[in-house]
Design a protein around this motif. Sequence first.
Motif, PDB file in Angstrom:
ATOM      1  N   ILE A  85      -2.198  -7.863   3.075  1.00 13.78           N
ATOM      2  CA  ILE A  85      -1.306  -6.710   2.910  1.00 13.78           C
ATOM      3  C   ILE A  85       0.124  -7.149   3.198  1.00 13.78           C
ATOM      4  O   ILE A  85       0.475  -7.490   4.327  1.00 13.78           O
ATOM      5  CB  ILE A  85      -1.714  -5.557   3.841  1.00 13.78           C
ATOM      6  CG1 ILE A  85      -3.134  -5.090   3.500  1.00 13.78           C
ATOM      7  CG2 ILE A  85      -0.732  -4.395   3.703  1.00 13.78           C
ATOM      8  CD1 ILE A  85      -3.685  -4.074   4.491  1.00 13.78           C
ATOM      9  N   GLU A 132      -5.377  -7.503   6.993  1.00 13.08           N
ATOM     10  CA  GLU A 132      -3.946  -7.522   7.291  1.00 13.08           C
ATOM     11  C   GLU A 132      -3.221  -8.693   6.644  1.00 13.08           C
ATOM     12  O   GLU A 132      -2.067  -8.569   6.248  1.00 13.08           O
ATOM     13  CB  GLU A 132      -3.752  -7.536   8.810  1.00 13.08           C
ATOM     14  CG  GLU A 132      -2.347  -7.200   9.230  1.00 13.08           C
ATOM     15  CD  GLU A 132      -2.291  -6.448  10.552  1.00 13.08           C
ATOM     16  OE1 GLU A 132      -1.259  -6.534  11.216  1.00 13.08           O
ATOM     17  OE2 GLU A 132      -3.282  -5.776  10.898  1.00 13.08           O
ATOM     18  N   LEU A 169       0.827  -1.205   0.000  1.00  9.84           N
ATOM     19  CA  LEU A 169       0.000   0.000   0.000  1.00  9.84           C
ATOM     20  C   LEU A 169       0.864   1.259   0.000  1.00  9.84           C
ATOM     21  O   LEU A 169       1.724   1.430   0.864  1.00  9.84           O
ATOM     22  CB  LEU A 169      -0.926   0.006   1.210  1.00  9.84           C
ATOM     23  CG  LEU A 169      -1.948  -1.126   1.279  1.00  9.84           C
ATOM     24  CD1 LEU A 169      -2.832  -0.981   2.515  1.00  9.84           C
ATOM     25  CD2 LEU A 169      -2.812  -1.183   0.018  1.00  9.84           C
ATOM     26  N   PRO A 202      -4.049   1.051   7.256  1.00 13.21           N
ATOM     27  CA  PRO A 202      -3.945   0.255   6.026  1.00 13.21           C
ATOM     28  C   PRO A 202      -5.128  -0.673   5.767  1.00 13.21           C
ATOM     29  O   PRO A 202      -5.541  -0.850   4.612  1.00 13.21           O
ATOM     30  CB  PRO A 202      -2.649  -0.529   6.234  1.00 13.21           C
ATOM     31  CG  PRO A 202      -1.827   0.340   7.137  1.00 13.21           C
ATOM     32  CD  PRO A 202      -2.817   0.984   8.064  1.00 13.21           C
ATOM     33  N   THR A 203      -5.694  -1.268   6.802  1.00 16.56           N
ATOM     34  CA  THR A 203      -6.768  -2.227   6.583  1.00 16.56           C
ATOM     35  C   THR A 203      -8.108  -1.567   6.272  1.00 16.56           C
ATOM     36  O   THR A 203      -9.077  -2.262   5.963  1.00 16.56           O
ATOM     37  CB  THR A 203      -6.933  -3.135   7.809  1.00 16.56           C
ATOM     38  OG1 THR A 203      -7.262  -2.328   8.958  1.00 16.56           O
ATOM     39  CG2 THR A 203      -5.659  -3.910   8.097  1.00 16.56           C
ATOM     40  N   ILE A 242       3.840  -1.774   3.465  1.00 14.77           N
ATOM     41  CA  ILE A 242       3.634  -0.349   3.207  1.00 14.77           C
ATOM     42  C   ILE A 242       4.889   0.212   2.540  1.00 14.77           C
ATOM     43  O   ILE A 242       6.007  -0.189   2.880  1.00 14.77           O
ATOM     44  CB  ILE A 242       3.385   0.418   4.533  1.00 14.77           C
ATOM     45  CG1 ILE A 242       2.319  -0.265   5.382  1.00 14.77           C
ATOM     46  CG2 ILE A 242       3.052   1.877   4.262  1.00 14.77           C
ATOM     47  CD1 ILE A 242       0.970  -0.364   4.745  1.00 14.77           C
TER      48      ILE A 242
END
Length: 459
Positions: free
Chosen positions: A395, A392, A346, A383-384, A398
């Motif tokens: 992902i 999570e 992300l 992020p989630t 980052i």
Amino acid sequence: MTAPSLPLVPLPASVTLTDAAPYRPADPDDLHLTVTVDASTGGPESSSLQVTERGIRIMAADPAGAFYARQTLAQLETDGVYPAVEIQDAPRFRYRGVMLDVARHFQPVETVRAYIDHAASLKFNHLHLHLTDDQGWRIALDSRPELTEKASGTSALGDPGGYYAQADWTAILDHAASRHMTVVPEIDVPGHTHAVGVAYPGLVADPVISDHILETAEAFGGGIPTRGFPYTGFAVGFSSLKHDDPAVDAFLADVFGELAAITPGPYLHIGGDECLGTDPADYAAFVEKATAIVAAAGKIPVAWHEAGAVAGIHPSTVGQYWNFVQPQEGQDAPARAFATRGGLILSPADVAYLDMKFDALSPLGLVWAKGVTTLRDAYDWEPTAILDGVGEQQILGIEAPLWSETARDLGDLEQLAFPRIGAIAEIAWSPAAAHDWDSFAARIAGLVPRWRSAGIRIP
């Protein structure tokens, strides 16, 4: 939660100040420091750190964990004194990256090394290097010497260019490895390839000149792109490799194959973004082919999130999401498709792009990602919460990109990155439950004077 008086960024998983006296070493260059590496003590990159009046002890699961504990220790020190503390630490995400664009403005090896040091001190463990774009080609390959002979001499704004000889590339890789950082090289295709056409005009289509291209040329200069001639403007989306030419297939095999052979990390980024000059069907065929070539070379392909719309993309491909925290229409579905492939990195542009202006008066940076990105903007996101159905587990991590349209040297890069890079570091490393703006603001304020005293240029 740690006391704000401890300038720890990113915040470790657990911090406990004890009642013991602080540690005051007689010789700051000879700490009473014991480091033990034992894989049975925790997960990858994890560690415990204990400071007492008698000295310092680090217990780590691996050498990377020990390295990151040393970064925490460096932040604890004030005037040669270390507070008595017990810290348990482990990363939230296994991929914690920074991206440096060396294509728009070329950066010498010394600058890349310095940026690696800055990022590693904040526990980032991947360096994504954007090596090619419309403005220049930056990596020497024995199979295609024309790329650096003909297409590396310019940068954005008409500045000089440059490239990394293979000895330079090795120096970057070695320095990154010494800081427990994996290098992720990017060769951006099929768009962002005007520089390829300077070396090989027959491999690219004629530029597609849209109103955006004309407006960008009017605002920033650089002229209108012409096939076979260098381009120094800021416009995007006009260039494309030909999708059905056997010579392009041979080019991809040479470039990706050689770059895979000289780069030890598991990832190779194929770009795939902003291909406005490529027909969607042609784009899909190209992405299928490019990711298959990378996988055949033994690497995990990475692509910007638009490529998620391609049904036949290699199933191991990792997607990198660069749209906004609140996705624009049509941007979430292609990104979400990577949840069942290689996962997602992300990089939402309105919070994680370090090349956005940090205030409206800054001469550095751009504002296309919803305007100015403040330190709080860079910190206040989860992020989630961006893509429905992507939690999570999907992902991978980052990444904080720093594009270099306006950044000419290390000083410019530092002014754009700091202190916002600390916010992205904390999002990537620290537990979600620990994210607290007031705590972070106090801790980052304690680090800014240290960074300045170390010579980092912070606005």
